[in-house]
Design a protein around this motif. Structure first.
Motif, PDB file in Angstrom:
ATOM      1  N   LEU A  29       0.851  -1.183   0.000  1.00 34.53           N
ATOM      2  CA  LEU A  29       0.000   0.000   0.000  1.00 34.53           C
ATOM      3  C   LEU A  29       0.888   1.235   0.000  1.00 34.53           C
ATOM      4  CD1 LEU A  29      -2.802   1.386   0.316  1.00 34.53           C
ATOM      5  CD2 LEU A  29      -2.475   1.188   2.795  1.00 34.53           C
ATOM      6  N   PHE A  30       0.713   2.088  -1.015  1.00 31.17           N
ATOM      7  CA  PHE A  30       1.455   3.340  -1.110  1.00 31.17           C
ATOM      8  C   PHE A  30       0.583   4.470  -0.563  1.00 31.17           C
ATOM      9  CE2 PHE A  30       3.326   0.617  -4.248  1.00 31.17           C
ATOM     10  CZ  PHE A  30       4.671   0.970  -4.297  1.00 31.17           C
ATOM     11  N   ASN A  31       1.110   5.229   0.379  1.00 29.80           N
ATOM     12  CA  ASN A  31       0.443   6.416   0.904  1.00 29.80           C
ATOM     13  C   ASN A  31       1.355   7.617   0.728  1.00 29.80           C
ATOM     14  OD1 ASN A  31      -1.747   4.925   1.796  1.00 29.80           O
ATOM     15  ND2 ASN A  31      -0.970   4.692   3.867  1.00 29.80           N
ATOM     16  N   TRP A  32       0.786   8.742   0.344  1.00 32.25           N
ATOM     17  CA  TRP A  32       1.580   9.976   0.336  1.00 32.25           C
ATOM     18  C   TRP A  32       0.670  11.167   0.632  1.00 32.25           C
ATOM     19  CZ3 TRP A  32       0.519   7.043  -3.939  1.00 32.25           C
ATOM     20  CH2 TRP A  32      -0.109   7.650  -5.020  1.00 32.25           C
ATOM     21  N   ARG A  33       1.252  12.147   1.319  1.00 33.41           N
ATOM     22  CA  ARG A  33       0.485  13.294   1.784  1.00 33.41           C
ATOM     23  C   ARG A  33       1.315  14.571   1.623  1.00 33.41           C
ATOM     24  NH1 ARG A  33      -3.643  14.021   5.467  1.00 33.41           N
ATOM     25  NH2 ARG A  33      -3.522  11.830   6.139  1.00 33.41           N
ATOM     26  N   THR A  34       0.641  15.633   1.196  1.00 36.65           N
ATOM     27  CA  THR A  34       1.227  16.972   1.125  1.00 36.65           C
ATOM     28  C   THR A  34       0.477  17.890   2.081  1.00 36.65           C
ATOM     29  OG1 THR A  34       1.942  16.717  -1.181  1.00 36.65           O
ATOM     30  CG2 THR A  34       1.681  18.963  -0.358  1.00 36.65           C
ATOM     31  N   THR A  35       1.224  18.654   2.869  1.00 40.54           N
ATOM     32  CA  THR A  35       0.630  19.614   3.788  1.00 40.54           C
ATOM     33  C   THR A  35       1.361  20.946   3.619  1.00 40.54           C
ATOM     34  OG1 THR A  35       0.159  17.848   5.373  1.00 40.54           O
ATOM     35  CG2 THR A  35       0.035  20.107   6.180  1.00 40.54           C
ATOM     36  N   ASN A  36       0.642  21.978   3.193  1.00 42.54           N
ATOM     37  CA  ASN A  36       1.228  23.289   2.951  1.00 42.54           C
ATOM     38  C   ASN A  36       0.482  24.370   3.715  1.00 42.54           C
ATOM     39  OD1 ASN A  36       3.041  22.157   1.189  1.00 42.54           O
ATOM     40  ND2 ASN A  36       2.072  22.916  -0.677  1.00 42.54           N
ATOM     41  N   GLY A  37       1.207  25.385   4.132  1.00 45.86           N
ATOM     42  CA  GLY A  37       0.603  26.560   4.740  1.00 45.86           C
ATOM     43  C   GLY A  37       1.393  27.804   4.386  1.00 45.86           C
ATOM     44  N   THR A  38       0.700  28.900   4.083  1.00 47.25           N
ATOM     45  CA  THR A  38       1.349  30.152   3.699  1.00 47.25           C
ATOM     46  C   THR A  38       0.668  31.318   4.399  1.00 47.25           C
ATOM     47  OG1 THR A  38       1.903  29.277   1.503  1.00 47.25           O
ATOM     48  CG2 THR A  38       1.995  31.650   1.779  1.00 47.25           C
ATOM     49  N   LEU A  39       1.468  32.193   4.995  1.00 50.11           N
ATOM     50  CA  LEU A  39       0.974  33.428   5.592  1.00 50.11           C
ATOM     51  C   LEU A  39       1.675  34.584   4.895  1.00 50.11           C
ATOM     52  CD1 LEU A  39      -0.684  34.911   7.771  1.00 50.11           C
ATOM     53  CD2 LEU A  39       1.312  34.696   9.283  1.00 50.11           C
ATOM     54  N   SER A  40       0.899  35.502   4.299  1.00 48.85           N
ATOM     55  CA  SER A  40       1.487  36.611   3.547  1.00 48.85           C
ATOM     56  C   SER A  40       0.865  37.936   3.964  1.00 48.85           C
ATOM     57  CB  SER A  40       1.293  36.405   2.035  1.00 48.85           C
ATOM     58  OG  SER A  40      -0.082  36.412   1.697  1.00 48.85           O
ATOM     59  N   TRP A  41       1.662  38.974   3.849  1.00 47.88           N
ATOM     60  CA  TRP A  41       1.228  40.339   4.151  1.00 47.88           C
ATOM     61  C   TRP A  41       1.720  41.248   3.035  1.00 47.88           C
ATOM     62  CZ3 TRP A  41       4.300  44.084   7.680  1.00 47.88           C
ATOM     63  CH2 TRP A  41       3.642  45.325   7.716  1.00 47.88           C
ATOM     64  N   VAL A  42       0.786  41.845   2.319  1.00 49.76           N
ATOM     65  CA  VAL A  42       1.095  42.799   1.255  1.00 49.76           C
ATOM     66  C   VAL A  42       0.815  44.200   1.776  1.00 49.76           C
ATOM     67  CG1 VAL A  42       0.557  43.548  -1.089  1.00 49.76           C
ATOM     68  CG2 VAL A  42       0.533  41.104  -0.526  1.00 49.76           C
ATOM     69  N   HIS A  43       1.802  45.084   1.642  1.00 52.57           N
ATOM     70  CA  HIS A  43       1.663  46.454   2.136  1.00 52.57           C
ATOM     71  C   HIS A  43       2.152  47.426   1.075  1.00 52.57           C
ATOM     72  CE1 HIS A  43       1.494  49.831   4.906  1.00 52.57           C
ATOM     73  NE2 HIS A  43       2.745  50.139   4.561  1.00 52.57           N
ATOM     74  N   SER A  44       1.402  48.497   0.900  1.00 56.06           N
ATOM     75  CA  SER A  44       1.762  49.542  -0.052  1.00 56.06           C
ATOM     76  C   SER A  44       2.329  50.741   0.704  1.00 56.06           C
ATOM     77  CB  SER A  44       0.533  49.957  -0.872  1.00 56.06           C
ATOM     78  OG  SER A  44       0.855  50.996  -1.763  1.00 56.06           O
ATOM     79  N   PHE A  45       3.601  51.078   0.438  1.00 55.17           N
ATOM     80  CA  PHE A  45       4.236  52.257   1.007  1.00 55.17           C
ATOM     81  C   PHE A  45       4.015  53.421   0.033  1.00 55.17           C
ATOM     82  CE2 PHE A  45       6.535  48.606   2.590  1.00 55.17           C
ATOM     83  CZ  PHE A  45       6.700  48.884   3.936  1.00 55.17           C
ATOM     84  N   LYS A  66       4.569  54.195  -4.850  1.00 59.48           N
ATOM     85  CA  LYS A  66       5.645  53.672  -5.686  1.00 59.48           C
ATOM     86  C   LYS A  66       6.226  52.362  -5.180  1.00 59.48           C
ATOM     87  CE  LYS A  66       7.226  58.083  -7.627  1.00 59.48           C
ATOM     88  NZ  LYS A  66       8.401  58.944  -7.889  1.00 59.48           N
ATOM     89  N   LEU A  67       6.127  52.108  -3.891  1.00 57.24           N
ATOM     90  CA  LEU A  67       6.781  50.948  -3.315  1.00 57.24           C
ATOM     91  C   LEU A  67       5.757  50.030  -2.652  1.00 57.24           C
ATOM     92  CD1 LEU A  67       9.455  49.492  -2.574  1.00 57.24           C
ATOM     93  CD2 LEU A  67       9.464  50.848  -0.453  1.00 57.24           C
ATOM     94  N   THR A  68       5.855  48.740  -2.984  1.00 57.03           N
ATOM     95  CA  THR A  68       4.984  47.721  -2.400  1.00 57.03           C
ATOM     96  C   THR A  68       5.840  46.575  -1.894  1.00 57.03           C
ATOM     97  OG1 THR A  68       3.224  48.270  -3.962  1.00 57.03           O
ATOM     98  CG2 THR A  68       3.041  46.178  -2.831  1.00 57.03           C
ATOM     99  N   SER A  69       5.453  46.028  -0.759  1.00 57.46           N
ATOM    100  CA  SER A  69       6.194  44.899  -0.198  1.00 57.46           C
ATOM    101  C   SER A  69       5.269  43.715  -0.003  1.00 57.46           C
ATOM    102  CB  SER A  69       6.818  45.280   1.148  1.00 57.46           C
ATOM    103  OG  SER A  69       5.814  45.485   2.129  1.00 57.46           O
ATOM    104  N   LYS A  70       5.871  42.527   0.030  1.00 57.65           N
ATOM    105  CA  LYS A  70       5.143  41.298   0.320  1.00 57.65           C
ATOM    106  C   LYS A  70       6.029  40.416   1.186  1.00 57.65           C
ATOM    107  CE  LYS A  70       2.432  37.568  -1.757  1.00 57.65           C
ATOM    108  NZ  LYS A  70       1.937  36.964  -3.017  1.00 57.65           N
ATOM    109  N   ILE A  71       5.610  40.187   2.412  1.00 58.94           N
ATOM    110  CA  ILE A  71       6.330  39.330   3.344  1.00 58.94           C
ATOM    111  C   ILE A  71       5.596  38.004   3.419  1.00 58.94           C
ATOM    112  CG2 ILE A  71       7.348  39.164   5.640  1.00 58.94           C
ATOM    113  CD1 ILE A  71       8.224  41.630   4.044  1.00 58.94           C
ATOM    114  N   VAL A  72       6.323  36.909   3.261  1.00 60.73           N
ATOM    115  CA  VAL A  72       5.694  35.594   3.166  1.00 60.73           C
ATOM    116  C   VAL A  72       6.441  34.594   4.050  1.00 60.73           C
ATOM    117  CG1 VAL A  72       4.991  33.714   1.637  1.00 60.73           C
ATOM    118  CG2 VAL A  72       5.002  36.057   0.780  1.00 60.73           C
TER     119      VAL A  72
END
Length: 793
Positions: free
Chosen positions: A328-344, A347-353
């Motif tokens: 029996l073959f089993n496989w699992r993927t578990t992903n999580g992402t937290l992002s923050w997009v801010h406009s300064f 002219k300037l935009t940032s994205k922290i991930v």
């Protein structure tokens, strides 16, 4: 050299015109929409969040916004200061005289800077023929130039001479180490949850690294912040459902998309006993939570989990029930992402991930005397920051930094019950750190000439597991030449690598409808999937670069000619590419890598080259739409050493098992009526390389095959035709619930395409009467009809 320009034109002060381009129906942003200021002639494309920024002087201007499938928008704006203008686009009705295939602005084939880049539309994919009613993002890539597969049912895809592990697959910034369900028959991506798909195989921007062949960047959709809605579908092998709703209107929203299969129940209905006990099921769940505390901020939390189980209930060739072959073959993927997009400002935009990704795979064998459980996993943690800066209307600058932590458990074998005779084996854990900084500078010198100059510097540290093995000098690495090991303090750096990865693209417009593009880039890959099978199993192990296994490097140069015809109704392009490959990996004959404690003694590294031409023609508008692609390519490896044991093919070039010189694809869709359309998919490719036995010997009454040169032959050519009919929902129906049908025939020609070829000797009373029979193994060797029902509410 980076072209950093902060001056204004003719000394006149510039102001920033910015905003978000959205759909009128559900307020969802439109990525890569084209916006132009008519009076200045300059413009830009919206980013993946639908945001745009252009610099204009003081005055009154007419702006034009275009996005295929939507009415062109003309809007007049008065600019006296920095100004934010959100633009709402109206979708076109499904009229008979226009069926939109592309999701991009019609002229972007010529005007965008990149080479080897394709933006895929979920809307168009849903019209294509499917296998068992399942829309598959990965299989849709096979219709594009430069993309191949070793065969039906194989996981992964090969791009411009790269192996399947050399593709960086990202879903909302989280890597997907195994993108397949059911051993490669379907992908893990739920189409209802996706917003847009960007596929890079040529000029890859500097923000991407870690793989040497391609980047598949998949962005999840934004949740509906206006009202509750849902969609889903029912097919022969699985069903899916997505729900989305606002939590705080215009402030916070979420969606949850799920998909589950019932293939195992279908097997139980079949009369063959050895198939009835087959297990083949999967599920996946994709979710996203968004919060917009201000107009300048957006916070998003996304999650994904997918699980598969697959068991063949016996030896299908012998038609016997054998527990030892019922793993029996089993496989699992578990992903999580937290992002923050801010406009300064404007002219300037940032994205922290921050990203967490984990892939687990195991094999469970239930046989009482040989019961075992084999487990492996890879854990990925990433923290990165990306910045977008717009100093002028001619220039865009992207820069950022990233740090990735890898934890790999390559294999742990243990008995699965008290009477099992299996001896436990645990391979050494691997720990490593990959860091990078990058900058891209895109500059438009004028309306004809643009360039993108980028550089990425990556640094890799193998932090080891406490020791490394040493081998005798002057002899090939093997268990016989192993001398001792070197002990390191836990967590200390046992080996480090680093390098500069330059990126460059240039575009020269011959006129409004034609351009020439050029790109070159270097990519470095520090981890790799090691498997010497034709198609890697989900349990194949990942390996990081260390004292013996060096990172793989690809240097690619490409040039192309792009032209639009008949008022942008037809796109055409031809691209040529050449890749120099360094430290490509192959394996000694007979290597078993699954629980190999000394993989460096089995892995051989050498050089390689890949080159080819890609032709692409696409018809965007009209009753008949679609595209045609043709690829000619060759990939060759050279693994040569002073030791015969570490030399492949007598030190001469040979092709890897995924090399297919000729690939032709034809995709067509015809709108026969307001709600009815027909689609077809035709594909042809030359057979992949394979190693046939050159002779046979009789040793102790047994037949022993002899293999000479590697991959000196090819399996038969591959041909397949798929057909589909779509019955769409009534576009003028006012009821909230709308349904559509898809009827497909996969492999309508009933072609028995070969996945592999093998040989068997029939033993008779005299050896000279023994006959060698050749057998062709087909995975999907018959016509497969399917039906699926899709709905929205």
């Amino acid at each position: 050299m980076l072209f950093l320009s902060f001056s204004t034109t003719c000394g006149q002060r510039k102001f920033t015109l910015s905003g978000v381009i959205r759909q009128s129906s559900n307020e969802k942003p439109l990525p890569r929409a084209a916006i132009y200021v008519d009076e200045t002639g300059y413009g830009t494309l919206s980013d993946t969040l639908g945001r745009y920024q252009v610099l204009v002087p003081k005055g009154t201007f007419n702006i034009t916004v275009s996005y295929q499938g939507f009415f062109t928008k003309h809007q007049r704006v008065d600019v006296n200061n920095n100004l934010m203008v959100d633009i709402i686009m109206d979708e076109k009705a499904n009229d008979l005289d226009e069926v939109v295939v592309s999701a991009n602005s019609a002229s972007q084939n010529v005007k965008r800077l990149e080479t080897g880049v394709t933006n895929l539309s979920i809307k168009n994919m849903k019209k294509l023929p499917t296998l068992l009613g399942e829309l598959d993002i990965i299989k849709s890539l096979f219709s594009l130039p430069g993309v191949a597969s070793v065969g039906e049912g194989a996981s992964g895809f090969n791009v411009r001479g790269g192996n399947i592990d050399q593709n960086l697959i990202l879903m909302d910034n989280a890597p997907v180490f195994n993108a397949s369900h059911l051993m490669g028959f379907f992908s893990v991506f739920n189409p209802d949850a996706l917003r847009d798909i960007n596929f890079y195989r040529g000029g890859i921007p500097a923000q991407y690294g870690g793989r040497t062949a391609s980047v598949l960047n998949i962005n999840l959709r934004d949740a509906n912040a206006q009202k509750f809605s849902g969609q889903g579908g029912v097919g022969l092998v699985s069903s899916r459902l997505m729900l989305e709703a606002p939590i705080i209107k215009d402030k916070a929203s979420f969606f949850v998309a799920s998909r589950f299969s019932y293939v195992g129940y279908l097997f139980k209905l079949l009369p063959q006993q050895n198939i009835k006990n087959t297990k083949a099921d999967f599920y996946d769940i994709t979710a996203k939570l968004e919060f917009r505390p201000t107009k300048k901020d957006k916070i998003a939390l996304t999650g994904f989990t997918g699980f598969d189980k697959f068991k063949v209930a016996g030896d299908s060739l012998a038609n016997l029930e054998v527990n030892a072959s019922s793993s029996l073959f089993n496989w699992r993927t578990t992903n999580g992402t937290l992002s923050w997009v801010h406009s300064f400002g404007t002219k300037l935009t940032s994205k922290i991930v921050g990203v967490y990704s984990r892939y687990d795979a195991n094999i469970i064998n239930p046989d009482s005397a040989l019961a075992f459980r084999l487990e492996s996993n890879i854990v990925y943690k990433n923290l990165k920051a990306d910045f977008n800066y717009l100093p002028s209307e001619k220039q865009k600058i992207d820069f950022g930094l990233s740090t990735i932590d890898y934890q790999i458990q390559p294999g742990k074998l243990r008995p699965d019950n008290a009477v099992s005779q299996i001896n436990p084996v645990t391979l050494r854990n691997e720990s490593s750190l990959e860091s990078a900084v990058y900058i891209n500078d895109e500059y438009d010198f004028n309306k004809k000439f643009s360039i993108l100059v980028g550089v990425r510097y990556s640094f890799f540290m193998n932090r080891g597991t406490g020791y490394t093995y040493n081998y005798r000098d002057g002899l090939p690495k093997s268990i016989e030449t192993l001398t001792d090991s070197t002990l390191y303090a836990k967590g200390s750096v046992t080996k480090s690598y680093g390098g500069i990865e330059p990126r460059f693209s240039a575009k020269y417009s011959l006129n409004d409808n034609a351009s020439i593009k050029f790109s070159l880039n270097r990519m470095i890959q520090y981890i790799q999937l090691i498997s010497n099978t034709t198609a890697a199993l989900p349990t194949a192990r990942w390996k990081s670069a260390d004292n013996y296994i060096k990172p793989q490097i690809a240097d690619q140069i490409s040039i192309g000619y792009f032209q639009n015809l008949n008022d942008n109704k037809i796109e055409a392009s031809i691209e040529f590419f050449y890749k120099k490959l360094t430290n490509v990996a192959d394996y000694k004959d007979g290597s078993n890598l699954l629980l190999d404690k000394f993989p460096e003694a089995s892995i051989l590294q050498g050089t390689g080259r890949a080159y080819g031409a890609e032709l692409y023609v696409k018809k965007n508008i009209g009753l008949l739409t679609g595209w045609m692609s043709y690829t000619y390519s060759q990939t060759q490896f050279l693994v040569k050493s002073k030791f015969e044991e570490e030399t492949i093919n007598n030190g001469e070039y040979f092709s890897p098992n995924y090399n297919k010189p000729h690939i032709f694809n034809l995709i067509a869709s015809y709108q026969a009526a307001k709600r009815i359309s027909f689609s077809t998919n035709f594909t042809f490719s030359t057979g992949r390389p394979i190693t046939y036995p050159a002779a046979k010997f009789y040793v102790g009454g047994l037949v022993v095959p002899y293999y000479a040169n590697r991959n000196q032959a090819n399996i038969p050519n591959y041909v397949r035709l798929d057909l589909a009919m779509n019955i769409d929902a009534d576009p003028y129906k006012t009821k909230k619930f709308k349904g559509s049908w898809n009827f497909s025939i996969y492999n309508a020609l009933n072609t028995r395409n070969a996945y592999s070829v093998f040989f068997r000797t029939k033993t008779r009373y005299a050896q000279y009467y023994n006959k060698v029979d050749i057998y062709k193994l087909s995975i999907l060797g018959s016509m497969i009809p399917s039906i699926s029902y899709n709905f929205k509410f």
